[in-house]
Design a protein around this motif. Structure first.
Motif, PDB file in Angstrom:
ATOM      1  N   GLY A 138     -69.340  59.715  33.743  1.00 33.30           N
ATOM      2  CA  GLY A 138     -67.933  59.439  33.512  1.00 33.30           C
ATOM      3  C   GLY A 138     -67.139  59.309  34.789  1.00 33.30           C
ATOM      4  N   SER A 139     -65.819  59.252  34.636  1.00 33.31           N
ATOM      5  CA  SER A 139     -64.924  59.081  35.773  1.00 33.31           C
ATOM      6  C   SER A 139     -63.627  59.824  35.496  1.00 33.31           C
ATOM      7  CB  SER A 139     -64.641  57.593  36.008  1.00 33.31           C
ATOM      8  OG  SER A 139     -63.570  57.419  36.919  1.00 33.31           O
ATOM      9  N   SER A 140     -63.087  60.421  36.542  1.00 31.44           N
ATOM     10  CA  SER A 140     -61.798  61.115  36.394  1.00 31.44           C
ATOM     11  C   SER A 140     -60.672  60.122  36.136  1.00 31.44           C
ATOM     12  CB  SER A 140     -61.504  61.925  37.658  1.00 31.44           C
ATOM     13  OG  SER A 140     -61.461  61.075  38.803  1.00 31.44           O
ATOM     14  N   ASP A 190     -70.148  61.842  38.351  1.00 33.40           N
ATOM     15  CA  ASP A 190     -68.982  61.011  38.655  1.00 33.40           C
ATOM     16  C   ASP A 190     -69.507  59.650  39.096  1.00 33.40           C
ATOM     17  OD1 ASP A 190     -66.802  59.705  39.720  1.00 33.40           O
ATOM     18  OD2 ASP A 190     -66.039  61.442  40.826  1.00 33.40           O
ATOM     19  N   VAL A 191     -69.381  58.639  38.221  1.00 37.57           N
ATOM     20  CA  VAL A 191     -69.964  57.336  38.531  1.00 37.57           C
ATOM     21  C   VAL A 191     -69.271  56.644  39.695  1.00 37.57           C
ATOM     22  CG1 VAL A 191     -70.786  57.029  36.172  1.00 37.57           C
ATOM     23  CG2 VAL A 191     -68.537  56.138  36.815  1.00 37.57           C
ATOM     24  N   ILE A 225     -67.806  53.530  30.246  1.00 39.47           N
ATOM     25  CA  ILE A 225     -67.699  54.974  30.410  1.00 39.47           C
ATOM     26  C   ILE A 225     -66.708  55.512  29.378  1.00 39.47           C
ATOM     27  CG2 ILE A 225     -68.374  55.070  32.838  1.00 39.47           C
ATOM     28  CD1 ILE A 225     -65.386  55.143  33.525  1.00 39.47           C
ATOM     29  N   PRO A 226     -66.985  56.720  28.918  1.00 37.84           N
ATOM     30  CA  PRO A 226     -68.129  57.551  29.279  1.00 37.84           C
ATOM     31  C   PRO A 226     -69.401  57.119  28.558  1.00 37.84           C
ATOM     32  CG  PRO A 226     -66.811  58.673  27.646  1.00 37.84           C
ATOM     33  CD  PRO A 226     -66.058  57.413  27.991  1.00 37.84           C
ATOM     34  N   THR A 227     -70.523  57.387  29.198  1.00 36.17           N
ATOM     35  CA  THR A 227     -71.838  57.223  28.578  1.00 36.17           C
ATOM     36  C   THR A 227     -72.579  58.539  28.710  1.00 36.17           C
ATOM     37  OG1 THR A 227     -72.052  54.841  28.951  1.00 36.17           O
ATOM     38  CG2 THR A 227     -74.102  56.090  28.797  1.00 36.17           C
TER      39      THR A 227
END
Length: 314
Positions: free
Chosen positions: A77-79, A108-109, A124-126
């Motif tokens: 995922g990513s913030s 964190d991708v 995302i998310p995956t």
């Protein structure tokens, strides 16, 4: 002597196994530098932190290797994504609740595009479940908690009994071995120095169980120990001075064997076999074979000495 298709941004968790199982090559993430210690995200009591933050450098240890013990749920995922943040929080709570039966691996991708590329992430998310170093099932997007729980339960069921388990996992308690009172009595007699009583105790076991190899081996040992108690300290010197004295050679061999010199003892008796004939040769050969039986048949000294004996006889 013996003493691990198309996707929409949000869909229910995939069934197990999922479409990507076996279709992802994670080998490019191996052989990275040694990882630093995993962050402390709560003690599961199982020896595994339920939540770990994973980078390309720690992927092999925290995902591939760890997945040989328990399923690793890789959260990519990513913030920058509210969906990712919410799902990460949800998975983290469930991981702590699970107590180490599976590990929540947060990726964190944005910082680790190599990992996202390896998994073929398209949105995302995956989330990908990895077991035994291979992807097992995956889904994308946020999920209702009941669906997420069912998916996790399916992962645990699919891997039950196929992974080694977390470090320190409770193993079935072994039942204490029950000692045979007959052997206990024989050993107590031996400890007391009562060789006659120990011999009688082991012989009684053999009389009742003629194929009891443990008792047979113990009896041979006790008989040897009893015999050597009565051998004079100067037996070796006397035998060396009288090579033709068969009884002296036999007594000296006992002493040498009791002094942990089996090769010397065997060579002495083999030399006597070479020199003698008739009853004397039979007596020396019989004692030598008895001494062989005090050792494992594959003992190198015994194997070598048996060859020497054969040469002496033929």
């Amino acid at each position: 002597m013996t003493r691990p298709g198309s996707r929409s941004s949000a869909r229910p968790p995939a069934a197990v196994p999922a479409s990507i199982a076996g279709a992802v090559d994670l080998s490019g993430l191996k052989d990275r530098p040694a990882p630093p210690p995993a962050p402390d995200n709560g003690d599961s009591g199982s020896g595994l932190a339920p939540i770990v933050d994973v980078t390309a450098a720690t992927f092999e240890a925290e995902v591939l290797q760890r997945s040989s013990q328990v399923p690793v749920i890789v959260d990519l995922g990513s913030s920058r994504s509210p969906q990712s943040v919410a799902l990460t929080r949800q998975l983290g709570q469930l991981a702590v609740e699970a107590g180490g039966t599976w590990v929540h691996a947060r990726v964190d991708v944005d910082s680790n595009p190599q990992i996202a590329q390896a998994f073929g992430v398209q949105a995302i998310p995956t989330v990908v479940a990895v077991a035994g170093g291979q992807p097992l099932a995956d889904f994308q997007g946020s999920q209702p908690e009941d669906q997420l729980r069912k998916w996790l339960e399916a992962i645990e069921q699919a891997t039950a009994g196929k992974l080694s388990g977390p470090p320190g996992a409770d193993l079935p308690e072994e039942e204490p071995e029950v000692e045979d009172p007959r052997f206990v009595a024989a050993e107590e007699a031996l400890d007391d120095g009562d060789f006659d009583k120990a011999v009688a105790a082991y012989q009684a076991i053999i009389d009742a169980e003629p194929t009891n190899t443990e008792a047979q081996a113990a009896l041979r040992q006790v008989k040897f120990l009893a015999r050597v108690q009565n051998v004079d300290a100067d037996a070796v010197e006397r035998a060396d001075a009288n090579p033709s004295d068969v009884d002296a050679q036999i007594a000296a061999a006992d002493v040498e064997l009791s002094e942990q010199k089996p090769e010397a003892a065997f060579d002495r008796l083999i030399a006597g076999v070479k020199r003698t004939a008739g009853d004397d040769r039979t007596q020396l050969r019989t004692r030598l074979l008895e001494l062989f039986e005090l050792f494992d048949a594959g003992d190198p000294v015994v194997v070598s000495s048996r060859r020497k004996l054969a040469a002496a006889l033929y």
